[in-house]
Motif scaffolding. Structure first.
Motif, PDB file in Angstrom:
ATOM      1  N   THR A  75       4.536  -2.818  -9.977  1.00  0.00           N
ATOM      2  CA  THR A  75       3.953  -3.617  -8.908  1.00  0.00           C
ATOM      3  C   THR A  75       3.266  -4.811  -9.535  1.00  0.00           C
ATOM      4  OG1 THR A  75       3.562  -1.705  -7.464  1.00  0.00           O
ATOM      5  CG2 THR A  75       2.262  -3.679  -7.026  1.00  0.00           C
ATOM      6  N   ARG A  93      -3.243   0.138 -11.106  1.00  0.00           N
ATOM      7  CA  ARG A  93      -1.877   0.347 -11.584  1.00  0.00           C
ATOM      8  C   ARG A  93      -0.975  -0.844 -11.301  1.00  0.00           C
ATOM      9  NH1 ARG A  93       0.228   3.748  -8.621  1.00  0.00           N
ATOM     10  NH2 ARG A  93      -1.481   4.691  -7.443  1.00  0.00           N
ATOM     11  N   TYR A 104      -6.534  -2.292  -7.377  1.00  0.00           N
ATOM     12  CA  TYR A 104      -5.375  -1.420  -7.561  1.00  0.00           C
ATOM     13  C   TYR A 104      -5.001  -1.459  -9.041  1.00  0.00           C
ATOM     14  CZ  TYR A 104      -5.234  -2.336  -2.529  1.00  0.00           C
ATOM     15  OH  TYR A 104      -5.568  -2.472  -1.193  1.00  0.00           O
ATOM     16  N   TYR A 154       2.298   1.555  -3.501  1.00  0.00           N
ATOM     17  CA  TYR A 154       1.275   1.835  -4.512  1.00  0.00           C
ATOM     18  C   TYR A 154       0.789   3.279  -4.420  1.00  0.00           C
ATOM     19  CZ  TYR A 154      -2.873   1.329  -7.418  1.00  0.00           C
ATOM     20  OH  TYR A 154      -3.824   1.501  -8.411  1.00  0.00           O
ATOM     21  N   HIS A 155       0.402   3.696  -3.238  1.00  0.00           N
ATOM     22  CA  HIS A 155      -0.193   5.025  -3.086  1.00  0.00           C
ATOM     23  C   HIS A 155       0.845   6.137  -3.176  1.00  0.00           C
ATOM     24  CE1 HIS A 155      -4.149   3.438  -2.340  1.00  0.00           C
ATOM     25  NE2 HIS A 155      -3.702   2.682  -1.352  1.00  0.00           N
ATOM     26  N   ALA A 156       2.071   5.842  -2.775  1.00  0.00           N
ATOM     27  CA  ALA A 156       3.131   6.848  -2.878  1.00  0.00           C
ATOM     28  C   ALA A 156       3.777   6.860  -4.259  1.00  0.00           C
ATOM     29  CB  ALA A 156       4.201   6.605  -1.811  1.00  0.00           C
ATOM     30  N   ARG A 157       3.428   5.866  -5.088  1.00  0.00           N
ATOM     31  CA  ARG A 157       3.954   5.758  -6.450  1.00  0.00           C
ATOM     32  C   ARG A 157       5.492   5.771  -6.453  1.00  0.00           C
ATOM     33  NH1 ARG A 157       0.072   7.447 -10.705  1.00  0.00           N
ATOM     34  NH2 ARG A 157      -1.938   7.768  -9.712  1.00  0.00           N
ATOM     35  N   LYS A 174       0.828  -1.208   0.000  1.00  0.00           N
ATOM     36  CA  LYS A 174       0.000   0.000   0.000  1.00  0.00           C
ATOM     37  C   LYS A 174       0.865   1.263   0.000  1.00  0.00           C
ATOM     38  CE  LYS A 174      -3.957  -2.139   2.319  1.00  0.00           C
ATOM     39  NZ  LYS A 174      -4.742  -2.228   3.579  1.00  0.00           N
TER      40      LYS A 174
END
Length: 215
Positions: free
Chosen positions: A194, A207, A205, A186-189, A183
């Motif tokens: 991934t 991406r 998700y 993913y959220h912080a890119r 997480k």
């Protein structure tokens, strides 16, 4: 049950390895000397994470993903020996693979307050490691140890380096939601790719790349 889990992990690793090989080898060749391999930094966790990572590595062209450096948490008493055994198994040499010990960001059960200080120490270790190694690619699959290493890789880019590319492979046991590490990434890119095992995760998700259901 254990044999079924082993089969699922093997199939999962095979799919992930194919995706990594197809999607990373070609782009990385533009940023490196073609006479050498893809210098790879592998972050090992413990238990299942380490076993999954070695399953993935066994299916990669190791002559391409070399030399290899294994980043292992200081309190991990088993992964170093497993890494050495793996290298002997695949015919590696000490010149082609090495082990680096770094601080662990957070121990299992450690309070969040105290983990802030240990995470900072781990980040300093990770920055030093990435700066010394200058890897082309960083591979990790879940343990909290990989968070400071990936952040250190981002810092490298911040000072003008195009590499390392960062790859996060979510653990096979994550069927309904990403792990905390997943997480964060993913959220912080903060990773380039991934990979997830279960289609449900790729739907939640978008991406993330679904690499095939292992059943």
């Amino acid at each position: 049950m254990s044999s079924l889990v082993a089969l699922l992990c093997a199939l999962f690793a095979m799919n992930v390895a194919l995706w990594i090989t197809r999607n990373l080898t070609r782009p990385l060749s533009k940023n490196r000397d073609e006479r050498r391999g893809v210098k790879t930094l592998v972050v090992l966790g413990s238990g299942g994470h380490t076993s999954e990572m070695f399953s993935i590595l066994r299916r990669l062209p190791l002559d391409v993903y070399a030399p290899r450096t294994y980043a292992i948490a200081r309190t991990d008493s088993q992964s170093a020996n497993k890494a050495l055994s793996f290298e002997r198994e695949v015919g590696g040499s000490r010149a082609r693979a090495r082990i680096e010990i770094i601080s662990r960001a957070r121990e299992v059960g450690q309070g969040w307050t105290s983990s802030a200080a240990t995470s900072l120490v781990a980040l300093v270790d990770a920055v030093s490691l990435v700066w010394r190694e200058r890897p082309d690619v960083v591979m990790c699959n879940g343990p909290g140890t990989c968070v400071p290493v990936v952040l250190a890789s981002m810092a490298m880019r911040g000072v003008g380096f195009e590499t390392p590319a960062t790859v996060f492979v979510e653990s096979a046991c994550r069927t309904r939601a990403l792990s905390l590490t997943g997480k964060i990434f993913y959220h912080a890119r903060c990773v380039d790719a991934t990979y997830v095992m279960w289609e449900r995760l790729s739907e939640l998700y978008p991406r993330a790349t679904f690499v095939g259901r292992c059943v």
